[in-house]
Design an enzyme around this catalytic site. Structure first.
Site, PDB file in Angstrom:
ATOM      1  CE1 TYR A 110      -2.963   3.126   0.707  1.00 52.19           C
ATOM      2  CE2 TYR A 110      -3.364   2.293   2.917  1.00 52.19           C
ATOM      3  CZ  TYR A 110      -3.598   3.224   1.935  1.00 52.19           C
ATOM      4  OH  TYR A 110      -4.454   4.266   2.178  1.00 52.19           O
TER       5      TYR A 110
ATOM      6  CE  LYS B 266      -6.028   1.941  -0.566  1.00 53.58           C
ATOM      7  NZ  LYS B 266      -6.570   2.028   0.813  1.00 53.58           N
TER       8      LYS B 266
END
Length: 308
Positions: A136, A164
Site C-alpha cells: 500500500y 494499492k
C-alpha cells in the site's frame, strides 16, 4: 479462501463505535453483510478508513474476526501494516490466524525507510505469513513513496499479490503496471476519483471509500470498465464524482462516517483526535446523497438506499 482473484471493488470499511467509543461489533457485522449483498468483491477492514491508528492490537484483531465471521463468500483483506516491521509481522500473523484471506500493508510511516528498507520490510512479512499481501503506497500519509522499481522487485515474491496505488500520480501508477504486467499481480486504485483512469492503464479495481456508501454503483462502474464498456463506466464515474470528492473534503474517515450516519448504516462516532464533519460540509454531503438517492432507480434499477 486461499486463492482469490484480486479484481473488482473492495470497500475500505469503517469501524463503527458506540457513543462511549467502544467497538460496535453488531453494527460491524451488519455492515459486512450489507456490503456483501451489494455485490462487492471483497472487504478491507482496519485500514486507514477503519481508524486502525486508534485501535489497540487486540481491538484490531477483534474487528478482523467479526468481519471474517460475518462474511459468507467474499475474501477479507485485513489491514495489518505498521512502521515497525516487528509490529506489522505480529498483526499480520494474528490477522491470518483469525481467518483473514489476505493482508493490506501500508508502507512504514514517519521513519521513512529507504527503498532497500521497504523491500526488506515487505519480504520479511511475506516470508513469514502465507497469505496474499497487498503493498500500500500512500505518500500523503506516510511521508515516503514506494518507487515503481521497488514494487516490481516485491511482485516477484509469491505472497505479494498486489499494489494499492494512492499516490495520485497516474504516470507512476502506469509505470507500475508496465513493470508488473507479465506477472500475476493486481494494481488496485486507492483513490476513488482515479479508479477509472487506473483501470484504463491496466489496473484491476479499487480499494474504495466510496464503495461503503454506494457499493452497487461503484461495483457497476468498475466491472463495466473491466469488461471494456467505458461508456457506461464513465457515466457512473461522473455520477459518483461529487460524492467521491466530498468524502475527502476533510480527513478520511471523517466524511464517510458522516455519510454512513446519514444513510443509517452506522453511527458517525469517531475516536479522537478526529472530529465531526463541519456543518457546512455535512449539509453538502446530505444534498449529494439525496441526489444519488433520486437517481438510484434510473441508474441501477435498485430500491432506495437505507439501513437500520
Amino acid at each position: 479462501m486461499t486463492n482469490f482473484d484480486l479484481t473488482g471493488v473492495y470497500p475500505a470499511m469503517t469501524t463503527p463505535f458506540a457513543p462511549d467509543g467502544s467497538i460496535d461489533h453488531e453494527t460491524l457485522a451488519d455492515d459486512t453483510r450489507r456490503l456483501e449483498r451489494a455485490g462487492v468483491d471483497g472487504l478491507v477492514p482496519v485500514g486507514s478508513t477503519g481508524e486502525s491508528a486508534t485501535l489497540t492490537h487486540d481491538e484490531h484483531i477483534e474487528v478482523v474476526e467479526t468481519v471474517v465471521e460475518a462474511a459468507e463468500d467474499v475474501p477479507v483483506i485485513a489491514g495489518s501494516g505498521s512502521n515497525s516491521t516487528r509490529e506489522a509481522l505480529e498483526l499480520s500473523r494474528r490477522s491470518a490466524d483469525v481467518g483473514a484471506d489476505g493482508l493490506l500493508l501500508i508502507s512504514p510511516y514517519y521513519n521513512k525507510p529507504e527503498q532497500a528498507g521497504l523491500i526488506e520490510h515487505y519480504q520479511t512479512i511475506a516470508d513469514e505469513v502465507d497469505v496474499p499481501q497487498i503493498v500500500y503506497n500512500v505518500p500523503s500519509r506516510t511521508g515516503s513513496n514506494i518507487e515503481p522499481a521497488t514494487v516490481a522487485t516485491l511482485a516477484d515474491h509469491e505472497n505479494i499479490a498486489g499494489y494499492k496505488a494512492a499516490s495520485g500520480d497516474i504516470g507512476q501508477i502506469s509505470e507500475v503496471v508496465e513493470r508488473t504486467r507479465e506477472q500475476e499481480f493486481a494494481i488496485l486504485s486507492g483513490d476513488d476519483a482515479l479508479t477509472l483512469p487506473v483501470i484504463s492503464v491496466g489496473g484491476h479495481g479499487v480499494i474504495s471509500v466510496t464503495g461503503n456508501i454506494e457499493p452497487e454503483r461503484t461495483a457497476a462502474m468498475v466491472h463495466a470498465a473491466l469488461d471494456g464498456d467505458f461508456d457506461s463506466a464513465r457515466e457512473l464515474h461522473h455520477e459518483l464524482g461529487p460524492l467521491s470528492r466530498q468524502l475527502f473534503i476533510e480527513t478520511n474517515p471523517i466524511p464517510v462516517k458522516a455519510a454512513m450516519e446519514i444513510r443509517g448504516y452506522a453511527p458517525g462516532t469517531l475516536r479522537p483526535p478526529l472530529t465531526e464533519l463541519r456543518d457546512e460540509h455535512y449539509e453538502m454531503l446530505e444534498a449529494t446523497l439525496e441526489q444519488l438517492e433520486a437517481t438510484r432507480e434510473a441508474s441501477l434499477g435498485l430500491e432506495p438506499a437505507g439501513g437500520a
